[in-house]
Every structure is written in C-alpha cells, then in structure tokens.
Design a protein around this motif. Sequence first.
Motif, PDB file in Angstrom:
ATOM      1  N   ASP A 162      32.988  33.635 -46.203  1.00 21.73           N
ATOM      2  CA  ASP A 162      33.288  34.636 -47.228  1.00 21.73           C
ATOM      3  C   ASP A 162      32.608  35.988 -47.002  1.00 21.73           C
ATOM      4  N   GLY A 163      32.170  36.235 -45.762  1.00 21.66           N
ATOM      5  CA  GLY A 163      31.623  37.543 -45.435  1.00 21.66           C
ATOM      6  C   GLY A 163      30.227  37.810 -45.951  1.00 21.66           C
ATOM      7  N   GLN A 164      29.477  36.763 -46.280  1.00 21.16           N
ATOM      8  CA  GLN A 164      28.076  36.912 -46.707  1.00 21.16           C
ATOM      9  C   GLN A 164      27.186  36.569 -45.509  1.00 21.16           C
ATOM     10  N   ILE A 165      26.543  37.592 -44.959  1.00 24.94           N
ATOM     11  CA  ILE A 165      25.861  37.466 -43.664  1.00 24.94           C
ATOM     12  C   ILE A 165      24.443  38.013 -43.774  1.00 24.94           C
ATOM     13  N   GLY A 166      23.501  37.418 -43.032  1.00 23.04           N
ATOM     14  CA  GLY A 166      22.105  37.835 -43.106  1.00 23.04           C
ATOM     15  C   GLY A 166      21.524  38.242 -41.769  1.00 23.04           C
ATOM     16  N   PHE A 167      20.560  39.158 -41.820  1.00 22.68           N
ATOM     17  CA  PHE A 167      19.791  39.560 -40.639  1.00 22.68           C
ATOM     18  C   PHE A 167      18.315  39.481 -40.981  1.00 22.68           C
ATOM     19  N   ILE A 168      17.538  38.767 -40.166  1.00 19.36           N
ATOM     20  CA  ILE A 168      16.091  38.671 -40.343  1.00 19.36           C
ATOM     21  C   ILE A 168      15.415  39.343 -39.160  1.00 19.36           C
ATOM     22  N   GLY A 169      14.662  40.400 -39.424  1.00 16.70           N
ATOM     23  CA  GLY A 169      13.916  41.101 -38.387  1.00 16.70           C
ATOM     24  C   GLY A 169      12.440  40.750 -38.474  1.00 16.70           C
ATOM     25  N   GLY A 170      11.792  40.674 -37.330  1.00 18.06           N
ATOM     26  CA  GLY A 170      10.366  40.335 -37.332  1.00 18.06           C
ATOM     27  C   GLY A 170       9.535  41.384 -38.041  1.00 18.06           C
ATOM     28  N   VAL A 171       9.701  42.650 -37.633  1.00 14.78           N
ATOM     29  CA  VAL A 171       8.950  43.770 -38.205  1.00 14.78           C
ATOM     30  C   VAL A 171       9.908  44.950 -38.351  1.00 14.78           C
ATOM     31  N   ASP A 172       9.706  45.771 -39.371  1.00 10.95           N
ATOM     32  CA  ASP A 172      10.639  46.887 -39.617  1.00 10.95           C
ATOM     33  C   ASP A 172      10.295  48.106 -38.764  1.00 10.95           C
TER      34      ASP A 172
END
Length: 346
Positions: A162-172
């Motif tokens: 349904d187009g719900q997607i996540g991105f997890i980055g270590g540090v910004d």
Amino acid sequence: MRRVSKIVSASIVTAALALSATACGESSTESSGSGDGKIKVGMAYDVGGRGDNSFNDSAARGLDKAKADLGVETKELTAKTGETPADREQRLVSLAEGGYNPVVGVGFAYKDALEKAAAKYPKTTFGLVDSVSEKPNVSSIVFTEEQGSYLAGVAAALKSKDGQIGFIGGVDIPLIKKFAAGFQQGVKDTKPDANVQIQYLSTGTDMSGFGAPDKGKAAAKGMLDKGIDVIYSAAGGSGAGAIEAVAAKPGAWAIGVDSDQAKDPALAKYAGSILTSVVKNVDTGVFELVKSVQDGKPMTGTHAYSLAENGVSLTTTGDHLKDIQAQLDEAKKKIVDGQIKVATTL
C-alpha cells in the motif's frame, strides 16, 4: 600527479576478524605474509569493524582478496564508539609508523585524522573511503550511493502493498542523507502517492547509530507497527537489528546495504525477508589501491565508483526481484544515460 579514475566491478572473497591494540584498549591481530618483501597493508575500520555484516565487511573483502591474490601482510584496527578524533589519528599513525603502506581509513569519520596522519607521513599512501581529501598522498574512494538507493526505491515501491515505506539511517549526516534522498526519489518516481518515513538512529557527531542493532530493531518495529511493509536500512551494524524485526513480520520486506546481507551467515535465518541489498563495492576500491601501491604506481586523487561501472548495484539473491527486473533495468538505463538525475540531498 593526481588523477581521477572510475573502476569497474567488484571482487568478493571471504573474511576473518582482526582488531587492534593501539588505542582505547583494542585487541590486535596481524597476518603473516609470504615474507618475501611484499607490502604491508594497514586497515582502520569504522565502528562495528569486521563482522558488521555491512560497510566494514565490504572493505574487509578487498583486504582479503589482496592477501589471497597479492600475498600482502595486513594489520586491522577498529574504531570504538565514543572515541576522540585523536584516537583515530593515533590509530592511523601507528600503522604508518609500523611500515604499513597503504593505510586505509574506512569511513568519512576518518577524514580529519587521516589528513593529519598523511601530512606526517608524506611517503605513505593513504586510502580514504566515503570522503574526499585533497592531500597529495591520499586516494579518495567514493560512491554514488544515491543511484543504487534510487533503484532500491523503485523496488520498494513496486513490492509494497500500500505504498507505506520506511528508511532507517544510522546518523543524520550528508553521506546517509544521500542514501535517503535517492531512495525517496526512486519510490516517488515509481509511485507518486507512496509515503516514505525517514528516521535516524543518532544525530550530529554521535556515531553510535552505526553500531546499535537494538536501536535498529526498535526503529523498524515502530515502523512496522504503523503499517510500513518495506524498510531500507543504511545504518551499518544497526541494520542487522532492523532486518531481524522485519523478518518477524509476515509479508514485510527488508532492504540491506553495503554487503549482500542475504548471504551473510549471521543473517541467514532472515534471508527470506531480505528483498535485496544496495551494494557499494568498497572491496574493489580497496583491492585496486593495494595493487597500485604494490605495482609502484600508487593511486591518488578521487576515484568515483558509479552505477554505470557497477560501483553500486542491487543484489538478486533469492530471486525476489525477478518479477520487477524489467522496471529496474529500465530505471538503471535512464540513470546511466542521464535521463534521470538522482538527488543527493532531501
């Protein structure tokens, strides 16, 4: 004379762990080379070190190939969470003092320390991964992370229910934001109505987000609880925790980074949930640098490994991309041809 080159493809070899004894109470292991005058290579890993199932392991494969193919001696040291820039500099200096040449700093966090060490040892060639230095005896090994991440975004958009997607980055930091920017653009270009939630595990100068699997797991679980069903993690060792969380949710997909995480023994039980991994072929950069020094023609300058040269790519382990490979190939062609310009900032 400084030169810029683009180098093709990757070599993947096996790995073995070695940590240091110089700074911050580290342990140390050295290989014994062939003893016939071959060069000695010093490797300074970022937090997580060899065995992080990700970025450091990719560099380690290049070192292992150099040992196997070129017979070099090696010494590997690893950064610890919370150490000072002086600790990083001392690690590099200790390698240079020990006659290791080249000396490779794995990760942008080594830049300042490596430039200071390079100034002190002008006859030593230094390799800097993921950052650029203008020092005459430094080879900067960089990648178009945003291009590989764009393809991951296309895959995520096509596989999400349904187009719900996540991105997890270590540090910004800017480097990780390149991953996020390319990924988000790939998703949106493919499914304009899709939503990408972006979360970082630590901020500013706190690099702990690259070595905290528990934080990665918690962040991924939070996303899954909100209905997100595809999560891409660019978070070093923390990504293993995110993959574990995704694997516990039926129908959800994880996207790995830097190494083919579906092939990593430590993540084998989660392989069925890893859609693909965005590979940065750090091993190629490391091996080519070592070979150039052994050949007496040390590389210096900036070496950019792009999608066109397979410097970045998507893995196909598990054949999870078979049904969307045509769309991925089309997107890759457009990037290589310049029809798609991938953003490097959000």
